[in-house]
Design a protein around this motif. Structure first.
Motif, mmCIF file in Angstrom:
data_model
loop_
_atom_site.group_PDB
_atom_site.id
_atom_site.type_symbol
_atom_site.label_atom_id
_atom_site.label_comp_id
_atom_site.label_asym_id
_atom_site.label_seq_id
_atom_site.Cartn_x
_atom_site.Cartn_y
_atom_site.Cartn_z
ATOM 1 N N LEU A 36 -52.775 15.006 -60.686
ATOM 2 C CA LEU A 36 -53.598 14.667 -59.524
ATOM 3 C C LEU A 36 -53.850 15.918 -58.694
ATOM 4 C CD1 LEU A 36 -51.969 11.334 -58.280
ATOM 5 C CD2 LEU A 36 -54.140 11.580 -59.492
ATOM 6 N N ILE A 37 -55.018 15.990 -58.085
ATOM 7 C CA ILE A 37 -55.352 17.106 -57.205
ATOM 8 C C ILE A 37 -55.312 16.628 -55.759
ATOM 9 C CG2 ILE A 37 -57.173 18.712 -56.516
ATOM 10 C CD1 ILE A 37 -58.077 18.764 -59.429
ATOM 11 N N PHE A 38 -54.621 17.388 -54.921
ATOM 12 C CA PHE A 38 -54.479 17.042 -53.506
ATOM 13 C C PHE A 38 -55.042 18.154 -52.631
ATOM 14 C CE2 PHE A 38 -51.000 14.925 -55.730
ATOM 15 C CZ PHE A 38 -51.100 13.634 -55.250
ATOM 16 N N GLU A 39 -55.600 17.754 -51.496
ATOM 17 C CA GLU A 39 -56.036 18.734 -50.513
ATOM 18 C C GLU A 39 -54.842 19.172 -49.678
ATOM 19 O OE1 GLU A 39 -59.147 17.184 -48.134
ATOM 20 O OE2 GLU A 39 -60.584 17.020 -49.781
ATOM 21 N N LEU A 40 -54.782 20.450 -49.380
ATOM 22 C CA LEU A 40 -53.733 20.951 -48.497
ATOM 23 C C LEU A 40 -54.075 20.570 -47.056
ATOM 24 C CD1 LEU A 40 -53.165 24.498 -50.024
ATOM 25 C CD2 LEU A 40 -51.632 22.535 -50.157
ATOM 26 N N GLY A 41 -53.059 20.175 -46.310
ATOM 27 C CA GLY A 41 -53.283 19.769 -44.922
ATOM 28 C C GLY A 41 -52.329 20.474 -43.985
ATOM 29 N N GLU A 42 -52.413 20.099 -42.728
ATOM 30 C CA GLU A 42 -51.519 20.648 -41.724
ATOM 31 C C GLU A 42 -50.170 19.943 -41.804
ATOM 32 O OE1 GLU A 42 -52.181 23.212 -39.810
ATOM 33 O OE2 GLU A 42 -54.183 23.365 -40.719
ATOM 34 N N PRO A 43 -49.068 20.616 -41.430
ATOM 35 C CA PRO A 43 -47.745 19.963 -41.434
ATOM 36 C C PRO A 43 -47.745 18.737 -40.538
ATOM 37 C CG PRO A 43 -47.535 22.337 -41.164
ATOM 38 C CD PRO A 43 -48.995 22.025 -41.054
ATOM 39 N N LEU A 44 -47.091 17.674 -40.993
ATOM 40 C CA LEU A 44 -47.030 16.438 -40.215
ATOM 41 C C LEU A 44 -46.121 16.616 -39.011
ATOM 42 C CD1 LEU A 44 -46.710 13.774 -43.053
ATOM 43 C CD2 LEU A 44 -48.703 14.222 -41.636
ATOM 44 N N LYS A 45 -46.520 16.020 -37.899
ATOM 45 C CA LYS A 45 -45.695 16.023 -36.698
ATOM 46 C C LYS A 45 -45.023 14.664 -36.568
ATOM 47 C CE LYS A 45 -48.718 19.263 -34.270
ATOM 48 N NZ LYS A 45 -49.544 19.505 -33.054
ATOM 49 N N SER A 46 -43.816 14.664 -36.022
ATOM 50 C CA SER A 46 -43.108 13.397 -35.844
ATOM 51 C C SER A 46 -43.876 12.509 -34.882
ATOM 52 C CB SER A 46 -41.695 13.643 -35.320
ATOM 53 O OG SER A 46 -41.746 14.289 -34.066
ATOM 54 N N SER A 47 -43.900 11.224 -35.161
ATOM 55 C CA SER A 47 -44.658 10.281 -34.347
ATOM 56 C C SER A 47 -43.719 9.427 -33.507
ATOM 57 C CB SER A 47 -45.521 9.378 -35.240
ATOM 58 O OG SER A 47 -46.116 8.371 -34.483
ATOM 59 N N VAL A 48 -43.760 9.631 -32.209
ATOM 60 C CA VAL A 48 -42.941 8.818 -31.307
ATOM 61 C C VAL A 48 -43.392 7.367 -31.369
ATOM 62 C CG1 VAL A 48 -42.275 8.436 -28.914
ATOM 63 C CG2 VAL A 48 -42.542 10.777 -29.775
ATOM 64 N N GLU A 49 -44.686 7.172 -31.528
ATOM 65 C CA GLU A 49 -45.232 5.817 -31.567
ATOM 66 C C GLU A 49 -44.682 5.038 -32.756
ATOM 67 O OE1 GLU A 49 -49.575 3.552 -31.940
ATOM 68 O OE2 GLU A 49 -49.444 5.723 -31.584
ATOM 69 N N ASP A 50 -44.592 5.699 -33.939
ATOM 70 C CA ASP A 50 -44.092 5.020 -35.127
ATOM 71 C C ASP A 50 -42.646 4.610 -34.966
ATOM 72 O OD1 ASP A 50 -46.493 5.266 -36.309
ATOM 73 O OD2 ASP A 50 -45.976 6.973 -37.579
ATOM 74 N N SER A 51 -41.806 5.530 -34.442
ATOM 75 C CA SER A 51 -40.391 5.218 -34.290
ATOM 76 C C SER A 51 -40.184 4.116 -33.257
ATOM 77 C CB SER A 51 -39.612 6.481 -33.891
ATOM 78 O OG SER A 51 -40.092 6.983 -32.652
ATOM 79 N N THR A 52 -41.026 4.113 -32.236
ATOM 80 C CA THR A 52 -40.909 3.088 -31.209
ATOM 81 C C THR A 52 -41.270 1.722 -31.766
ATOM 82 O OG1 THR A 52 -41.465 4.682 -29.478
ATOM 83 C CG2 THR A 52 -41.698 2.351 -28.943
ATOM 84 N N SER A 53 -42.361 1.668 -32.541
ATOM 85 C CA SER A 53 -42.795 0.388 -33.074
ATOM 86 C C SER A 53 -41.745 -0.201 -33.992
ATOM 87 C CB SER A 53 -44.116 0.555 -33.832
ATOM 88 O OG SER A 53 -43.952 1.406 -34.948
ATOM 89 N N GLU A 54 -41.041 0.669 -34.733
ATOM 90 C CA GLU A 54 -39.994 0.167 -35.614
ATOM 91 C C GLU A 54 -38.817 -0.354 -34.794
ATOM 92 O OE1 GLU A 54 -37.171 1.611 -39.333
ATOM 93 O OE2 GLU A 54 -38.666 2.968 -38.511
#
Length: 256
Positions: free
Chosen positions: A110-128
């Motif tokens: 598979l070919i993938f596009e390179l992206g920017e490093p992911l930042k931690s998401s406060v929103e995701d951790s809160t929703s969990e």
């Protein structure tokens, strides 16, 4: 999501058809341009293998090397139909190398596009963290030990009374002893598959005749989901499962 489905199918098959030896996955990536990388995935097992003349045949939808495999190992096919479909969507294909009684290697690129490093998401951790899990009793019917261990780890601290049945017959015995809030039913199992087990439970007057039963499968495209619901399953939960995904599922299940 699609890559997870592909790898889940291939790795699950490798475990299912390997009674001794090893199952491994090899990943190799090369940067092919300023903004793209090409990744080669290989799932390798020392299982029962496939006859050379049958390799092309088992790539067809719902086809196995021979009919006895379905009853011995479970399922209607080797799970490669959905893999091929997902790979074609991404301009790739599955390559199979196998030797009977020695093992198999399933590979794709598979070919993938390179992206920017992911930042931690406060929103995701809160929703969990905000999701509340109520006390539930759940029967998980699953013949694959790795999947059983994953489920045990996910619900360990959630206050869930989890029972695991290695087969449909074991599930029938357990269901005669105790009432459950829900049943999570793997579809591809040997001897008696999930659909047959579902009908047996519904047609037997007992403690859990009307307990909600959810189909648990990796083969969950829209038409398969509709098919399971038409059979009477409460809903369909797709593999692979993650802690957050399962929490959201349970939240919807217990919602007043």
């Amino acid at each position: 999501l699609r890559l997870n489905q592909i790898l889940y199918n291939l790795i699950s098959n490798a475990f299912k058809f390997t009674t001794e030896g090893t199952v491994s996955m090899v990943l190799h990536c090369d940067q092919i341009s300023d903004d793209e990388i090409e990744c080669s995935f290989s799932v390798i097992d020392t299982g029962i293998g496939i006859k050379k003349e049958n390799i092309e045949r088992i790539n067809e939808a719902f086809t196995q090397e021979n009919s006895s495999i379905s009853r011995k190992f479970g399922g209607t096919g080797l799970g490669l139909s959905i893999v091929n479909s997902l790979l074609k969507m991404q301009n790739s294909e599955l390559v199979i190398n196998s030797q009977l009684n020695t093992g198999s290697t399933f590979s794709f690129k598979l070919i993938f596009e390179l992206g920017e490093p992911l930042k931690s998401s406060v929103e995701d951790s809160t929703s969990e963290a905000e999701i509340t899990i109520f006390n539930l009793s759940m029967l998980y019917v699953e013949d694959m030990l790795p999947n059983q261990l994953v489920m045990q780890a996910i619900v360990k601290n959630w206050g869930i009374d989890l029972r695991i049945a290695n087969s449909a017959n074991m599930a029938f015995t357990i269901l005669e002893e105790k009432t459950f809030d829900l049943i999570l039913m793997d579809i591809q199992m040997p001897e008696i598959d999930g659909v047959e087990a579902f009908h047996s439970i519904r047609n037997t007057i007992g403690l859990n005749q009307h307990t909600p039963i959810f189909a648990f499968t990796a083969n969950a495209e829209k038409k398969e989901i509709e098919s399971f619901k038409s059979l009477g399953f409460q809903d369909v939960l797709t593999k692979p499962i993650t802690p957050l995904k399962f929490k959201m599922f349970l939240k919807d299940f217990v919602r007043p």
